[in-house]
Design a protein around this motif. Structure first.
Motif, PDB file in Angstrom:
ATOM      1  N   THR A  63       0.856  -1.189   0.000  1.00 20.60           N
ATOM      2  CA  THR A  63       0.000   0.000   0.000  1.00 20.60           C
ATOM      3  C   THR A  63       0.888   1.234   0.000  1.00 20.60           C
ATOM      4  O   THR A  63       2.047   1.181   0.427  1.00 20.60           O
ATOM      5  N   PRO A  64       0.359   2.358  -0.449  1.00 28.84           N
ATOM      6  CA  PRO A  64       1.158   3.592  -0.399  1.00 28.84           C
ATOM      7  C   PRO A  64       1.634   3.924   1.017  1.00 28.84           C
ATOM      8  O   PRO A  64       2.749   4.405   1.199  1.00 28.84           O
ATOM      9  N   SER A  65       0.823   3.634   2.013  1.00 24.62           N
ATOM     10  CA  SER A  65       1.227   3.889   3.395  1.00 24.62           C
ATOM     11  C   SER A  65       2.420   3.016   3.786  1.00 24.62           C
ATOM     12  O   SER A  65       3.370   3.483   4.411  1.00 24.62           O
ATOM     13  N   MET A  66       2.366   1.746   3.418  1.00 30.20           N
ATOM     14  CA  MET A  66       3.492   0.844   3.697  1.00 30.20           C
ATOM     15  C   MET A  66       4.744   1.349   2.985  1.00 30.20           C
ATOM     16  O   MET A  66       5.833   1.353   3.553  1.00 30.20           O
ATOM     17  N   THR A  67       4.579   1.758   1.752  1.00 34.31           N
ATOM     18  CA  THR A  67       5.711   2.224   0.955  1.00 34.31           C
ATOM     19  C   THR A  67       6.296   3.502   1.541  1.00 34.31           C
ATOM     20  O   THR A  67       7.516   3.637   1.662  1.00 34.31           O
ATOM     21  N   ALA A  68       5.433   4.435   1.907  1.00 33.95           N
ATOM     22  CA  ALA A  68       5.883   5.722   2.449  1.00 33.95           C
ATOM     23  C   ALA A  68       6.727   5.540   3.710  1.00 33.95           C
ATOM     24  O   ALA A  68       7.634   6.337   3.968  1.00 33.95           O
ATOM     25  N   HIS A  69       6.456   4.492   4.471  1.00 32.65           N
ATOM     26  CA  HIS A  69       7.187   4.256   5.720  1.00 32.65           C
ATOM     27  C   HIS A  69       8.339   3.263   5.552  1.00 32.65           C
ATOM     28  O   HIS A  69       8.905   2.806   6.532  1.00 32.65           O
ATOM     29  N   SER A  70       8.669   2.973   4.313  1.00 33.64           N
ATOM     30  CA  SER A  70       9.782   2.061   4.031  1.00 33.64           C
ATOM     31  C   SER A  70      10.998   2.875   3.567  1.00 33.64           C
ATOM     32  O   SER A  70      10.926   4.090   3.422  1.00 33.64           O
ATOM     33  N   ARG A  71      12.070   2.183   3.301  1.00 31.25           N
ATOM     34  CA  ARG A  71      13.297   2.840   2.810  1.00 31.25           C
ATOM     35  C   ARG A  71      13.255   3.111   1.303  1.00 31.25           C
ATOM     36  O   ARG A  71      14.089   3.843   0.779  1.00 31.25           O
ATOM     37  N   TYR A  72      12.263   2.560   0.607  1.00 35.60           N
ATOM     38  CA  TYR A  72      12.268   2.611  -0.852  1.00 35.60           C
ATOM     39  C   TYR A  72      12.046   4.001  -1.448  1.00 35.60           C
ATOM     40  O   TYR A  72      12.686   4.324  -2.462  1.00 35.60           O
ATOM     41  N   PRO A  73      11.205   4.850  -0.889  1.00 41.61           N
ATOM     42  CA  PRO A  73      11.104   6.198  -1.450  1.00 41.61           C
ATOM     43  C   PRO A  73      12.436   6.958  -1.388  1.00 41.61           C
ATOM     44  O   PRO A  73      12.800   7.653  -2.338  1.00 41.61           O
ATOM     45  N   GLN A  74      13.167   6.775  -0.311  1.00 42.75           N
ATOM     46  CA  GLN A  74      14.476   7.423  -0.192  1.00 42.75           C
ATOM     47  C   GLN A  74      15.444   6.875  -1.233  1.00 42.75           C
ATOM     48  O   GLN A  74      16.213   7.631  -1.839  1.00 42.75           O
ATOM     49  N   LEU A  75      15.390   5.581  -1.456  1.00 43.00           N
ATOM     50  CA  LEU A  75      16.262   4.980  -2.478  1.00 43.00           C
ATOM     51  C   LEU A  75      15.907   5.506  -3.871  1.00 43.00           C
ATOM     52  O   LEU A  75      16.811   5.762  -4.683  1.00 43.00           O
ATOM     53  N   ALA A  76      14.621   5.673  -4.157  1.00 40.33           N
ATOM     54  CA  ALA A  76      14.207   6.211  -5.450  1.00 40.33           C
ATOM     55  C   ALA A  76      14.678   7.649  -5.596  1.00 40.33           C
ATOM     56  O   ALA A  76      15.182   8.050  -6.659  1.00 40.33           O
ATOM     57  N   TYR A  77      14.528   8.436  -4.549  1.00 39.44           N
ATOM     58  CA  TYR A  77      15.014   9.815  -4.542  1.00 39.44           C
ATOM     59  C   TYR A  77      16.517   9.849  -4.822  1.00 39.44           C
ATOM     60  O   TYR A  77      16.997  10.614  -5.665  1.00 39.44           O
ATOM     61  N   GLU A  78      17.270   9.024  -4.123  1.00 41.23           N
ATOM     62  CA  GLU A  78      18.728   8.987  -4.282  1.00 41.23           C
ATOM     63  C   GLU A  78      19.130   8.558  -5.684  1.00 41.23           C
ATOM     64  O   GLU A  78      20.089   9.101  -6.239  1.00 41.23           O
ATOM     65  N   LEU A  79      18.397   7.623  -6.270  1.00 40.72           N
ATOM     66  CA  LEU A  79      18.691   7.211  -7.652  1.00 40.72           C
ATOM     67  C   LEU A  79      18.486   8.394  -8.591  1.00 40.72           C
ATOM     68  O   LEU A  79      19.340   8.693  -9.432  1.00 40.72           O
ATOM     69  N   GLY A  80      17.382   9.101  -8.460  1.00 37.64           N
ATOM     70  CA  GLY A  80      17.135  10.276  -9.290  1.00 37.64           C
ATOM     71  C   GLY A  80      18.186  11.346  -9.072  1.00 37.64           C
ATOM     72  O   GLY A  80      18.676  11.961 -10.014  1.00 37.64           O
ATOM     73  N   ARG A  81      18.537  11.571  -7.831  1.00 37.77           N
ATOM     74  CA  ARG A  81      19.514  12.610  -7.467  1.00 37.77           C
ATOM     75  C   ARG A  81      20.916  12.270  -7.983  1.00 37.77           C
ATOM     76  O   ARG A  81      21.713  13.169  -8.249  1.00 37.77           O
ATOM     77  N   SER A  82      21.217  10.995  -8.124  1.00 37.59           N
ATOM     78  CA  SER A  82      22.564  10.564  -8.524  1.00 37.59           C
ATOM     79  C   SER A  82      22.829  10.630 -10.030  1.00 37.59           C
ATOM     80  O   SER A  82      23.979  10.460 -10.464  1.00 37.59           O
ATOM     81  N   LEU A  83      21.808  10.896 -10.814  1.00 36.72           N
ATOM     82  CA  LEU A  83      21.979  10.902 -12.279  1.00 36.72           C
ATOM     83  C   LEU A  83      22.902  12.011 -12.730  1.00 36.72           C
ATOM     84  O   LEU A  83      22.819  13.140 -12.248  1.00 36.72           O
TER      85      LEU A  83
END
Length: 178
Positions: free
Chosen positions: A157-177
């Motif tokens: 669920t979006p709530s589960m995802t929001a409280h996981s490490r994965y949004p930060q990892l996605a942010y970092e992947l975008g930021r690292s380009l």
């Protein structure tokens, strides 16, 4: 860099879309532009395999792919975003990918960058094996440069995802380009 984000979730505010939002936020902070193609809510028809396009278009079908063709070919990077459905990408995203048939040569000539963002309820170690294999094959076939993946296990669920490490990892992947 110009990035096109190909979203395949039929749920507009899904876990995979949350990962896409964070990726885009990071990419924009790094100075890139990004636009979303919402494959799940587009007027898209399946590829019929007629090959009248000659693998370079135009496709005989007249739908949103005509607009998406320009967006994709103007981009330097494609990001594939999908919920995990039966251990692969969603049918909605797969339909868009199948329509690459009419632009294969143009995509291949560009040597675009790519990334994969996905979310799944399942958290087993093998959860994403089939999706990863399909993505790697697609990237190899289209001669793309894989920039990475964020594979959100246990993100039902979006709530589960929001409280996981994965949004930060996605942010970092975008930021690292670069």
């Amino acid at each position: 860099m110009k990035i096109v984000v190909l979203e395949g979730s039929p749920n507009r505010h899904a876990s995979s879309n949350l990962l896409a939002e964070e990726f885009i936020r990071g990419a924009k902070e790094a100075g890139h532009t990004a636009e979303i193609i919402d494959a799940a809510h587009a007027d898209l028809h399946p590829c019929t395999g007629c090959v009248r396009c000659g693998y370079e278009g135009p496709c005989v079908q007249k739908d949103d792919m005509e607009k998406f063709r320009g967006q994709i070919l103007d981009a330097d990077m494609m990001v594939f975003v999908t919920p995990l459905y039966y251990y692969g990408m969603s049918a909605q995203l797969k339909m868009l990918v199948d329509r690459f048939c009419a632009i294969n040569s143009s995509i291949t000539r560009k040597h675009m960058k790519s990334a994969l963002l996905a979310a799944a309820w399942n958290a087993d170690s093998w959860t994403f094996e089939a999706l990863e294999a399909h993505y790697r094959t697609l990237v190899r076939y289209l001669q793309m440069d894989d920039q990475g993946m964020v594979l959100g296990k246990g993100c039902g669920t979006p709530s589960m995802t929001a409280h996981s490490r994965y949004p930060q990892l996605a942010y970092e992947l975008g930021r690292s380009l670069t």
